[in-house]
Scaffold this motif. Sequence first.
Motif, short mmCIF file in Angstrom:
data_model
loop_
_atom_site.label_atom_id
_atom_site.label_comp_id
_atom_site.label_asym_id
_atom_site.label_seq_id
_atom_site.Cartn_x
_atom_site.Cartn_y
_atom_site.Cartn_z
N SER A 49 0.82 -1.22 0.00
CA SER A 49 0.00 0.00 0.00
C SER A 49 0.85 1.27 0.00
CB SER A 49 -0.94 0.01 1.21
OG SER A 49 -0.19 0.15 2.41
N SER A 50 2.11 1.14 0.42
CA SER A 50 2.99 2.32 0.45
C SER A 50 4.19 2.18 -0.48
CB SER A 50 3.48 2.56 1.88
OG SER A 50 4.17 1.42 2.36
N LEU A 51 4.13 1.20 -1.39
CA LEU A 51 5.27 0.94 -2.26
C LEU A 51 5.34 1.96 -3.41
CD1 LEU A 51 7.61 -1.07 -2.83
CD2 LEU A 51 6.02 -2.31 -4.33
N HIS A 52 6.54 2.51 -3.63
CA HIS A 52 6.77 3.48 -4.71
C HIS A 52 7.78 2.91 -5.69
CE1 HIS A 52 4.74 6.03 -1.87
NE2 HIS A 52 4.80 7.09 -2.69
N ASP A 53 7.68 3.36 -6.93
CA ASP A 53 8.64 2.91 -7.93
C ASP A 53 9.92 3.74 -7.83
OD1 ASP A 53 8.17 5.37 -9.14
OD2 ASP A 53 6.81 4.54 -10.65
N ARG A 54 10.84 3.51 -8.76
CA ARG A 54 12.14 4.18 -8.68
C ARG A 54 12.04 5.68 -8.95
NH1 ARG A 54 15.26 0.03 -7.79
NH2 ARG A 54 14.84 -1.99 -8.78
N GLU A 55 10.91 6.10 -9.55
CA GLU A 55 10.68 7.54 -9.75
C GLU A 55 9.88 8.14 -8.61
OE1 GLU A 55 9.98 5.28 -12.41
OE2 GLU A 55 12.09 5.65 -12.96
N ASN A 56 9.69 7.34 -7.55
CA ASN A 56 8.99 7.76 -6.33
C ASN A 56 7.49 7.98 -6.54
OD1 ASN A 56 9.27 8.06 -3.56
ND2 ASN A 56 9.25 10.31 -3.70
N ASN A 57 6.91 7.27 -7.51
CA ASN A 57 5.47 7.30 -7.72
C ASN A 57 4.84 6.07 -7.07
OD1 ASN A 57 5.53 9.65 -9.45
ND2 ASN A 57 6.38 8.31 -11.04
N PRO A 58 3.69 6.24 -6.39
CA PRO A 58 3.04 5.06 -5.80
C PRO A 58 2.63 4.08 -6.90
CG PRO A 58 1.59 6.98 -5.70
CD PRO A 58 2.93 7.48 -6.14
N ILE A 59 2.89 2.80 -6.67
CA ILE A 59 2.60 1.79 -7.70
C ILE A 59 1.12 1.41 -7.68
CG2 ILE A 59 3.09 -0.58 -8.45
CD1 ILE A 59 5.94 -0.20 -7.48
N PHE A 60 0.52 1.32 -6.49
CA PHE A 60 -0.88 0.90 -6.38
C PHE A 60 -1.71 1.98 -5.69
CE2 PHE A 60 1.54 -3.15 -6.14
CZ PHE A 60 1.10 -3.70 -7.34
N SER A 61 -2.90 2.21 -6.23
CA SER A 61 -3.84 3.14 -5.60
C SER A 61 -4.42 2.55 -4.33
CB SER A 61 -4.98 3.48 -6.58
OG SER A 61 -4.47 4.05 -7.76
N SER A 62 -4.72 1.23 -4.37
CA SER A 62 -5.26 0.54 -3.20
C SER A 62 -4.83 -0.92 -3.25
CB SER A 62 -6.80 0.60 -3.16
OG SER A 62 -7.26 1.91 -3.02
N VAL A 63 -4.78 -1.54 -2.07
CA VAL A 63 -4.55 -2.98 -1.96
C VAL A 63 -5.85 -3.62 -1.48
CG1 VAL A 63 -3.24 -4.80 -0.84
CG2 VAL A 63 -2.12 -2.65 -1.43
N ILE A 64 -6.34 -4.61 -2.22
CA ILE A 64 -7.60 -5.28 -1.87
C ILE A 64 -7.27 -6.69 -1.39
CG2 ILE A 64 -9.87 -5.99 -2.68
CD1 ILE A 64 -9.45 -3.89 -4.98
N VAL A 65 -7.64 -6.99 -0.17
CA VAL A 65 -7.42 -8.32 0.39
C VAL A 65 -8.74 -9.09 0.34
CG1 VAL A 65 -6.67 -9.66 2.40
CG2 VAL A 65 -5.63 -7.44 1.92
#
Length: 713
Positions: A49-65
Amino acid sequence: MFPRYHQLDVVSKILRDVKEKKAGHKYLIQHSAGSGKTYSITWLAHRLSSLHDRENNPIFSSVIVVTDRVSLDQQLQDTIYQIDHKLGVVAPIKKDSHQLADELNSGTNIIISTIQKFPFILDKVSDTKDKNFAIVIDEAHSSTSGKNILALKESLSLEEAAELDRQAEMNSDDVEDKINKELMRVQSLDSLSFFGFTATPKSSTLELFGSTNKVGKREPFHVYSMRQAIEEGFILDVLENYMTYKTYYRVNKKIKDDPEFEKSRTSKEIARFVSLHPHNISQKTEIMIEHFRDKTMHKIGGEAKAMLVTSSRLHAVRYKKAFDKYIRDKGYKNLKSLVAFSGTVKDDGFEYTEPKMNDGIPESETAKEFDKDEYQILLVANKYQTGFDQPKLHTMFVDKRLRSVNAVQTLSRLNRTYKGIKEDTFVLDFVNESDDIKNAFEPYYDVTRLDSDNINPNEMYTLYDEIMDSMLINKDDIDDFAQCYYDNDSTEEIIAAGDNALSHSADRIRELSKEDKLEFRSKMKRFINLYNLVLQVHPIKDVDLHKMNIYLRFLLKRIDIETPGNVDISDKVVLEYYQLENNGQQSIGLIGEEELTGPSLGSGSYHEEEKEYLSVIIERLNEKFQTDFSESAKVATEQMTNKLKNDDDLKKRAQANSLEDFKIAVKKKFTDTVVESYNENTEFYGKILNDKDFKEQLMELIIIDLYRSLNDN
């Protein structure tokens, strides 16, 4: 709580891979049952939920479990609150799909939903533009609730009740199958990443989620195997102490006629007749309760519990009554049982439900009550065989046929450790052979792999040609129906518009014999299953195949094949002899490195049942289940029977009375004959005189033959 190595390892490796590849990939995590998947899912969801790519952009808007465990909702919220100390990070979907849409649009970090809402989740995230989502799927448990349409139906007879339970389990897809089917309808989307956790991946799950290794086999992205978990002492080996019992019985006709029945179905009915016989239930009840008192209840510091896995709801009801009666008759004050089954069962004119048989305890509270010291044994019918976490469970009694994944999931209920004082487990199995259980566990002991060569896209074209060559389906009808399919929105509109195109094929199929109908229907199913599976693995763009898939899906619903009725043998056979024999305790050693074959798509063949006379069917069953008496006991039984056959008074009574009335006349003569013969075999005849149950069984064994011999009619 600090993660164990395998938990830290899986989260770290997934994060590295996602950071490099970004969204749009699938990950299969095979972690052994009892290895702490809940915490692994929690930590992974939080980090994604807080993971960012190498350009510091969040990869996921939400994580659904996605989970079918209600307890996971609160666990996730509590654990993540301990990490972030912020409210609103986790949102459980308690209402409808509108709440889901609101949470997705507002960018809630972690959303928890149930398996039942999975189709709505896919619809919502597929329609959301410019957003990426991570979907974490908790292990798909097949029978935690035990609720399905057939199992909840009320039954009017014993036969109907048992048959409904068999049909429900045989015909219903488990949750893993349903998830896979939903995924099959979603084309590969760059905006979605899937993370599937399971201890026992099916071949179809490996095909959909697995990674292809260097030698072309499909395997999980990360593995924490059963072998490793056992060796590290994180779980217990449930196969180390495994005892099997062999059931021997003899049944015979109690009717004059020798009617003709279908062999295999009648054999199953006779076996079920024996399994539901009161003597079968009572004898096994005594074995289980006395074993629990002698061996189990002192384990785990006196807190050990046991579970009985029964083959149907009807068996669960009968066993519950037998358990309560035996405990009451013996005066055992420190032993109580609970039962778990769904819906209502009718037996001998009475209705039984789980709460009613558990003294008013609601179904939702059964697991919590079982955790208390007051209850020691839980009797289940298609409930609590998966997803049930009770560390104090030490012993499992099995009176149900277990196969493949179901065997692993069921027996794995025992493998949890408890406070460092649970040293072992025990299984007492009345039904399964040790080799069958070993074969079920073998593929999941180490890493589970699938040879991807088992899935051959060329087979689709072969099936397509075979279906078209049958001349039962016309290409014009397929094209017309495809047009209707894409011109209309609702299923009702599609069916109405395409009725004519479907009717042409349905009319031709209706003229086929039952055998040909079954074979053609099987071929259609194989095409549909294979097409949707291959579509997830191999990008295929073939308009004709796609149209065929759409057409066959709707046509299948038009093919009506009469289901063969039950074989009623209830008034035609009688149980003559019954015995349980202990095969001894053993350790079932596992090797590992087994591979799963490809998904079972059916053979497409059908064979008319071979028919034999009822007497031959019974003879074959007796050959399979008959035990070996000592020669002296055989001779003594034969001598005693001959003496009774030579009794003129008994002959007159046999000719003048029904079998039931004749039994009354035999009882005194039987005892007199035993006394007269005592000196010829003191051990055998002494047991008859001193053991009432043994005497009654022996009388049942010989009385049918005696009555038939003396009654000339």
